[in-house]
Design an enzyme around this catalytic site. Structure first.
Site, PDB file in Angstrom:
ATOM      1  N   HIS A 103      56.196  44.827  89.283  1.00  0.00           N
ATOM      2  CA  HIS A 103      56.534  44.133  87.989  1.00  0.00           C
ATOM      3  C   HIS A 103      56.716  46.267  87.425  1.00  0.00           C
ATOM      4  O   HIS A 103      56.548  47.294  88.216  1.00  0.00           O
ATOM      5  CB  HIS A 103      54.984  44.403  87.601  1.00  0.00           C
ATOM      6  CG  HIS A 103      54.712  44.275  85.899  1.00  0.00           C
ATOM      7  ND1 HIS A 103      54.871  42.977  85.333  1.00  0.00           N
ATOM      8  CD2 HIS A 103      54.779  44.965  84.522  1.00  0.00           C
ATOM      9  CE1 HIS A 103      55.112  43.131  83.785  1.00  0.00           C
ATOM     10  NE2 HIS A 103      54.469  44.075  83.568  1.00  0.00           N
ATOM     11  N   ASP A 144      49.990  39.101  86.054  1.00  0.00           N
ATOM     12  CA  ASP A 144      49.248  40.598  86.775  1.00  0.00           C
ATOM     13  C   ASP A 144      48.724  41.093  86.725  1.00  0.00           C
ATOM     14  O   ASP A 144      48.527  42.624  86.260  1.00  0.00           O
ATOM     15  CB  ASP A 144      51.035  41.359  85.322  1.00  0.00           C
ATOM     16  CG  ASP A 144      52.157  40.688  85.420  1.00  0.00           C
ATOM     17  OD1 ASP A 144      52.367  40.372  86.354  1.00  0.00           O
ATOM     18  OD2 ASP A 144      52.719  40.974  83.948  1.00  0.00           O
TER      19      ASP A 144
HETATM   20  C1  GRF Z   1      62.102  44.097  87.721  1.00  0.00           C
HETATM   21  O1  GRF Z   1      62.804  45.094  87.177  1.00  0.00           O
HETATM   22  C2  GRF Z   1      61.283  43.727  89.053  1.00  0.00           C
HETATM   23  O2  GRF Z   1      60.013  44.227  88.524  1.00  0.00           O
HETATM   24  C3  GRF Z   1      61.246  42.304  87.510  1.00  0.00           C
HETATM   25  O3  GRF Z   1      62.141  42.107  87.334  1.00  0.00           O
HETATM   26  C4  GRF Z   1      63.064  42.511  88.024  1.00  0.00           C
HETATM   27  C5  GRF Z   1      64.038  41.875  88.574  1.00  0.00           C
HETATM   28  O4  GRF Z   1      65.321  42.972  88.996  1.00  0.00           O
HETATM   29  N1  GRF Z   1      59.602  41.530  87.676  1.00  0.00           N
HETATM   30  P1  GRF Z   1      66.406  42.663  90.198  1.00  0.00           P
HETATM   31  O5  GRF Z   1      66.316  41.146  89.986  1.00  0.00           O
HETATM   32  O6  GRF Z   1      65.581  41.849  91.303  1.00  0.00           O
HETATM   33  O7  GRF Z   1      67.755  43.305  89.685  1.00  0.00           O
END
Ligand code: GRF
Length: 197
Positions: A103, A144
């Site tokens: 997260h 979460d």
């Molecule tokens: C990240 O910011 C993660 O924390 C959230 O979704 C985003 C995913 O980014 N859960 P990516 O697809 O890994 O670039």
């Protein structure tokens, strides 16, 4: 024996890429499956490029389908890395203690239903918080709210926009998530880690 990791993505998959890059060679963990609810998720192409099986869920709400696909690959750890749909409760139960999520804020603040993507960073900036940063936590039935395994802190700077803050947090995500997965591989299960700054 290698610790077998499945990664679930809905979007671009930059965290997946960070894992694929870090888990090359002699590391004790490897990505054995990438799952998505969307056929057009960029993460699926990253998996294919790395020679990792990439599968699209026919029905993301069907726990039996998840469990069949994960069981077929003998998955030890399920990583949600930008997976934006609810994981069916039957899967959460089956993989209790073996499923983590990343997260982009310091939980327990700035989490919960609807808190994803830019909205998280907008809320952090609006709150006036001096710091933000990624959290990796165990997944349980409540969005979460599972036990926090690791966090990393970055400053919120004057003049930050959601985009500039997101970029600073994402850079740390790419270090934190592989650290947590490698620690889990060494322990045989996800473990809380001392927070690194
Ligand atoms: C990240 O910011 C993660 O924390 C959230 O979704 C985003 C995913 O980014 N859960 P990516 O697809 O890994 O670039």
């Amino acid at each position: 024996m290698s610790y077998r990791v499945a990664v679930c993505v809905s979007g671009g998959g930059s965290n997946l890429q960070a894992l694929l890059d870090r888990l090359q060679g002699e590391e004790p963990a490897r990505v054995v499956l990438v799952l998505s609810n969307r056929a057009d998720a960029g993460g699926l192409e990253r998996a294919r490029q790395a020679g990792v099986p990439a599968e699209v869920l026919a029905d993301p709400a069907d726990a039996a389908e998840w469990i069949t696909r994960l069981g077929r690959r003998d998955v030890d750890l399920l990583v949600l890395a930008g997976y934006l749909k609810l994981v069916p409760p039957g899967v959460v139960q089956k993989y209790a203690g073996r499923m983590v999520n990343i997260h982009p804020a310091l939980l327990p603040d700035f989490g919960g239903p609807g808190m994803y993507g830019q909205r998280v960073h907008e809320a952090v900036i609006a709150s006036g918080a001096a710091e933000s940063g990624p959290t990796v936590h165990l997944v349980d039935e409540v969005y979460d709210r599972g036990a926090i395994l690791a966090q990393r802190r970055v400053p919120v700077l004057p003049g930050d926009t959601p985009a500039t803050l997101a970029e600073r947090v994402l850079t740390e995500e790419h270090r934190l998530l592989p650290d947590v997965v490698l620690a889990a591989a060494r322990a045989g299960h996800p473990v809380p880690m001392a927070n690194a700054d």
